[in-house]
Design an enzyme around this catalytic site. Structure first.
Site, PDB file in Angstrom:
ATOM      1  N   LYS A 268       9.327 -16.220 -11.962  1.00 43.78           N
ATOM      2  CA  LYS A 268       9.003 -15.089 -12.840  1.00 43.78           C
ATOM      3  C   LYS A 268       7.882 -15.466 -13.803  1.00 43.78           C
ATOM      4  CE  LYS A 268      11.500 -11.955 -11.237  1.00 43.78           C
ATOM      5  NZ  LYS A 268      11.866 -12.633 -10.095  1.00 43.78           N
TER       6      LYS A 268
ATOM      7  N   ARG B 244       3.525  -0.231  -5.081  1.00 45.06           N
ATOM      8  CA  ARG B 244       3.335  -0.786  -3.735  1.00 45.06           C
ATOM      9  C   ARG B 244       2.003  -1.526  -3.591  1.00 45.06           C
ATOM     10  NH1 ARG B 244       6.830   1.474   0.396  1.00 45.06           N
ATOM     11  NH2 ARG B 244       5.424   0.497   1.840  1.00 45.06           N
TER      12      ARG B 244
ATOM     13  N   GLU C 123       4.540 -15.557 -11.854  1.00 41.38           N
ATOM     14  CA  GLU C 123       4.014 -14.279 -11.353  1.00 41.38           C
ATOM     15  C   GLU C 123       3.639 -13.320 -12.474  1.00 41.38           C
ATOM     16  OE1 GLU C 123       8.192 -12.372  -9.742  1.00 41.38           O
ATOM     17  OE2 GLU C 123       6.369 -11.420  -9.070  1.00 41.38           O
TER      18      GLU C 123
ATOM     19  N   GLU D  26      14.229 -19.333 -10.125  1.00 41.58           N
ATOM     20  CA  GLU D  26      13.953 -17.921 -10.408  1.00 41.58           C
ATOM     21  C   GLU D  26      13.123 -17.789 -11.702  1.00 41.58           C
ATOM     22  OE1 GLU D  26      13.945 -15.089  -9.226  1.00 41.58           O
ATOM     23  OE2 GLU D  26      14.402 -13.598 -10.736  1.00 41.58           O
TER      24      GLU D  26
ATOM     25  N   TRP E 277      -3.103  -2.612  -1.612  1.00 41.60           N
ATOM     26  CA  TRP E 277      -2.913  -4.039  -1.848  1.00 41.60           C
ATOM     27  C   TRP E 277      -3.735  -4.722  -0.765  1.00 41.60           C
ATOM     28  CZ3 TRP E 277      -1.140  -8.405   0.698  1.00 41.60           C
ATOM     29  CH2 TRP E 277      -0.870  -9.512  -0.108  1.00 41.60           C
TER      30      TRP E 277
ATOM     31  N   CYS F  85       0.853  -1.175   0.000  1.00 39.49           N
ATOM     32  CA  CYS F  85       0.000   0.000   0.000  1.00 39.49           C
ATOM     33  C   CYS F  85       0.897   1.235   0.000  1.00 39.49           C
ATOM     34  CB  CYS F  85      -0.943   0.071   1.192  1.00 39.49           C
ATOM     35  SG  CYS F  85      -2.012  -1.340   1.373  1.00 39.49           S
TER      36      CYS F  85
ATOM     37  N   LYS G 229       5.064  -4.630  -4.608  1.00 36.99           N
ATOM     38  CA  LYS G 229       6.524  -4.661  -4.609  1.00 36.99           C
ATOM     39  C   LYS G 229       7.105  -4.934  -3.227  1.00 36.99           C
ATOM     40  CE  LYS G 229      10.457  -3.891  -6.749  1.00 36.99           C
ATOM     41  NZ  LYS G 229      10.882  -5.053  -7.540  1.00 36.99           N
TER      42      LYS G 229
ATOM     43  N   ASN H  14      -1.492   1.913   6.124  1.00 33.90           N
ATOM     44  CA  ASN H  14      -0.649   0.890   5.529  1.00 33.90           C
ATOM     45  C   ASN H  14      -0.293  -0.078   6.647  1.00 33.90           C
ATOM     46  OD1 ASN H  14       1.226  -0.513   4.105  1.00 33.90           O
ATOM     47  ND2 ASN H  14       2.670   1.175   3.845  1.00 33.90           N
ATOM     48  N   GLY H  15      -0.568  -1.366   6.495  1.00 41.61           N
ATOM     49  CA  GLY H  15      -0.249  -2.336   7.560  1.00 41.61           C
ATOM     50  C   GLY H  15      -1.476  -3.135   7.936  1.00 41.61           C
TER      51      GLY H  15
ATOM     52  N   HIS I  82      11.871 -38.165 -10.116  1.00 38.97           N
ATOM     53  CA  HIS I  82      11.289 -38.561  -8.826  1.00 38.97           C
ATOM     54  C   HIS I  82       9.873 -38.021  -8.668  1.00 38.97           C
ATOM     55  CE1 HIS I  82      15.064 -40.305  -7.602  1.00 38.97           C
ATOM     56  NE2 HIS I  82      15.667 -39.211  -8.050  1.00 38.97           N
TER      57      HIS I  82
HETATM   58  C1  F6R Z   1       9.631 -11.911  -7.325  1.00 44.99           C
HETATM   59  C2  F6R Z   1       9.709 -10.919  -6.282  1.00 44.99           C
HETATM   60  C3  F6R Z   1       9.472 -11.349  -4.885  1.00 44.99           C
HETATM   61  C4  F6R Z   1      10.479 -10.673  -3.950  1.00 44.99           C
HETATM   62  C5  F6R Z   1      10.142 -11.022  -2.495  1.00 44.99           C
HETATM   63  C6  F6R Z   1      11.152 -10.463  -1.522  1.00 44.99           C
HETATM   64  O1  F6R Z   1       9.860 -11.350  -8.579  1.00 44.99           O
HETATM   65  O2  F6R Z   1       9.940  -9.765  -6.540  1.00 44.99           O
HETATM   66  O3  F6R Z   1       9.524 -12.728  -4.758  1.00 44.99           O
HETATM   67  O4  F6R Z   1      11.755 -11.112  -4.277  1.00 44.99           O
HETATM   68  O5  F6R Z   1       8.875 -10.498  -2.192  1.00 44.99           O
HETATM   69  O6  F6R Z   1      11.194  -9.083  -1.588  1.00 44.99           O
HETATM   70  P1  F6R Z   1      12.439  -8.280  -1.016  1.00 44.99           P
HETATM   71  O7  F6R Z   1      13.618  -8.647  -1.815  1.00 44.99           O
HETATM   72  O8  F6R Z   1      12.055  -6.845  -1.158  1.00 44.99           O
HETATM   73  O9  F6R Z   1      12.582  -8.693   0.420  1.00 44.99           O
END
Ligand code: F6R
Length: 637
Positions: A501, A28, A504, A497, A112, A2, A632, A136-137, A520
């Site tokens: 990606k 955010r 998401e 990774e 969010w 948020c 984010k 926020n929270g 397995h």
């Molecule tokens: C995936 C992504 C998330 C962050 C995770 C940790 O693309 O962005 O999986 O890596 O939420 O976030 P940080 O690095 O900000 O602690």
């Protein structure tokens, strides 16, 4: 999660500034957004909507130019709905005004969803009898507070925990308290984590905010005509040259008379000064710079991040005297930690464990002597990583954070902090930060003078040149329902990774596996519709990866095989075997094969899997910068 922006101004219209800052904060959270302001008739106006800031902006413009769309008859509630069902919006009016007017005090929020579905009613700001708040929270005790407010005849519009805050303030005002005391008494009733800002139509010259466990930044504009309270320094970029970060429990109150006067108070209501720091964030930092989206810009910056890390990263921390290292993180940051396990164990000979922060924080910890606890986070605000680090700090353990936002809570509370040099990352999916985090861990493993990263940069260069080929593959795979990503050794974290990606950004179910593990269980999924993305740099595992690939092909599974020209002599068989696609990147003039090159090569493939996920999302017509349901900075559990 948020985003919050609030403005008290000497000028007569804050609405444009609220929207402009909300745009910067959108990463955010972006399921709904809203603003409240006290208009020039001293009436609280609130406009909120499901959807992104652009939907809110359209609505605000419409209301300002055309006046409020009136319902057929005045509703009994003070709110009514306008807009189509997809982007339904709530316009709340405390009175019967035809037009929304302008205002010199206002608050804005981009949400969010945590408590309560995505709906106009649950969107912020929340209002009650002339009070408006943004939050926020999470308010953990909201249920009991809500029940007691209901007993006091308050009615609730939605299910959000935040709604109690506005009603509590309003209740205290009803019982005779002044606005500031009503706010303070409300905060004393809340438990949980929060950053909250409130305004009140009968006190239109006061803005008040506080924070517990969620970030809050304040600043006076360069012309001293605007005072801002925000969740994030980015919201204040280009607006204030100097900003301050509030500390835990701080309150900030700004009052307008002939000028704007603000004060900061501690939790115990004692005046305190907080350091002012330069706000160096420029539009170039937070703009797309000609790219179609932030994600593409940020992937393209991955080689620059490597250069920045090599030339400017401060890696003065010595890990050599530790017997073991525990790396704790979430999501992509966790995968950067996992990759570094391979490096540290092989090149520095130190035992490494890597753990998900949300698990680490709640389990009993048996900590061997001489251990280092490393916390990796792009945002530095991820609540699980922060809580895990606080736990380690409380136990008196050695903590080191690797963080991209150096004003963040994790960076400030760590025993030792190293700042990664990825620059601002606005795309919700982490891309260049992964590279920066991996580089930071690499530079803790190998001293800068002994580190040669040409192999990574050469392959990345070739990947960027070959990105059209990745785009073609993305078109081919975009309708598949599930995928497997595979790799061995240092390529295994890259497979994880890549799968993260892909899911998401494209909402395609994708799992990352060590190649040797597929038989397995996962191999049962293979059929002609399930794509396998094989990360296969030429290394000590190559033959085995090749065999695992043959096993997939034998079961008619289409394979996208990613490798480099060093592997060409060994893949003829594979290419004749109905491979869906093989992309061969070039290593170029790397002088000789050495052990370090073998360990570094997989990192460059992160760029390929980032591009594949990006192009697949684009091919599906999705927003690569703002995938659904995400935000984010994950500041809730
Ligand atoms: C995936 C992504 C998330 C962050 C995770 C940790 O693309 O962005 O999986 O890596 O939420 O976030 P940080 O690095 O900000 O602690």
């Amino acid at each position: 999660m948020c985003g919050i922006i609030s403005i008290l101004s000497k000028k007569d219209d804050v609405i444009g500034d609220l929207i402009a800052s909300l745009r910067k904060l959108e990463y955010r959270g972006y399921d709904s957004a809203g603003i409240s302001y006290i208009d020039d008739n001293s009436v609280l106006q609130t406009i909120k909507t499901i959807g992104k800031i652009e939907v809110l902006e359209d609505l605000v413009t419409k209301n300002q130019t055309e006046g409020v769309v009136r319902p057929p008859s005045k509703p009994s509630e003070s709110e009514f709905l306008i807009g189509d069902t997809e982007h339904r919006s709530v316009v709340q009016q405390e009175t019967d005004y035809e037009e929304l007017g302008r205002g010199s005090i206002g608050i804005g929020h981009t949400r969010w969803a945590t408590h309560g579905k995505v709906s106009p009613q649950n969107a912020h700001p929340h209002t009650s009898n002339g009070v408006a708040i943004v939050h926020n929270g999470i308010i953990e005790n909201y249920r009991e507070l809500k029940n007691s407010l209901i007993r006091d005849n308050f009615e609730f519009d939605g299910e959000s925990d935040s709604e109690v805050i506005a009603k509590l303030i309003s209740n205290h005002l009803k019982n005779g308290l002044e606005f500031i005391d009503a706010f303070k008494n409300t905060i004393a009733q809340l438990s949980g984590t929060f950053a909250i800002v409130a305004i009140y139509d009968l006190a239109p010259n006061i803005i008040i905010g506080t924070k517990r466990g969620a970030p809050m930044t304040i600043g006076l504009s360069n012309d001293k005509l605007n005072f801002y309270i925000a969740s994030d320094a980015i919201a204040l970029s280009t607006l204030c040259d100097e900003i301050s970060y509030l500390e835990e429990g701080d309150y900030v109150i700004c009052e307008k008379s002939d000028q704007l006067n603000y004060r900061i108070l501690t939790e115990n209501w004692e005046s305190i000064e907080r350091d002012k720091v330069q706000n160096t964030i420029s539009m170039a930092d937070v703009g797309k710079n000609g790219f179609e989206d932030f994600m593409m810009k940020e992937i393209s910056e991955e080689p620059i991040v490597i250069d920045n890390m090599i030339t400017q990263f401060n890696c003065d921390f010595d890990i050599s005297h530790y017997r073991s290292i525990y790396i704790i993180a979430c999501g992509t940051s966790f995968y950067a930690g996992l990759l570094s396990k391979y490096w540290i164990e092989e090149m520095a000979g130190i035992h490494v464990d890597v753990e998900i922060a949300s698990e680490f924080r709640y389990r009993n910890l048996v900590s061997p002597k001489d251990s280092l606890y490393v916390f990796i986070s792009q945002s530095g605000e991820t609540i699980d990583t922060l809580a895990a680090m606080r736990k380690a700090n409380q136990l008196g353990l050695d903590t080191l954070s690797i963080v991209n936002v150096d004003s963040s809570s994790i960076a400030r509370e760590a025993g030792h902090n190293l700042k990664t040099l990825a620059g601002f990352e606005i795309g919700v999916a982490s891309t260049k930060s992964f590279i920066a985090q991996a580089m930071a861990m690499l530079m803790l493993t190998i001293k800068k003078n002994n580190l040669d990263v040409r192999i990574i940069k050469n392959i990345m260069h070739s990947i960027l040149l070959g990105k059209d080929k990745i785009k073609v593959i993305a078109e081919k795979i975009k309708d598949s329902k599930s995928m497997l990503y595979m790799g061995r050794g240092c390529s295994y974290p890259i497979a994880l990774e890549g799968a993260l990606k892909m899911k998401e950004l494209s909402y395609i179910s994708a799992e990352g596996y060590p190649s040797g593990e597929t038989k397995h269980g996962p191999i049962a999924m293979i059929d002609s519709n399930v794509y396998s993305i094989v990360i296969a740099p030429f290394d000590r595992y190559f033959d085995k990866t090749l065999s695992n690939t043959q096993e997939i092909l034998a079961r008619h599974g289409p394979v996208i095989f990613l490798t480099t020209d060093r592997a060409i002599p060994f893949i003829e068989d594979l290419e004749n075997n109905n491979l869906a696609d093989c992309i061969i990147f070039h290593e170029d003039a790397v002088p000789q094969e050495n052990q370090t090159d073998e360990l570094l090569r997989p990192l460059s493939f992160a760029m390929a899997v980032h591009l594949l996920a990006y192009y697949t999302a684009k091919a599906k017509g999705l927003d690569a910068d703002k995938p659904r349901n995400l935000a984010k900075s994950v500041t809730v559990e």
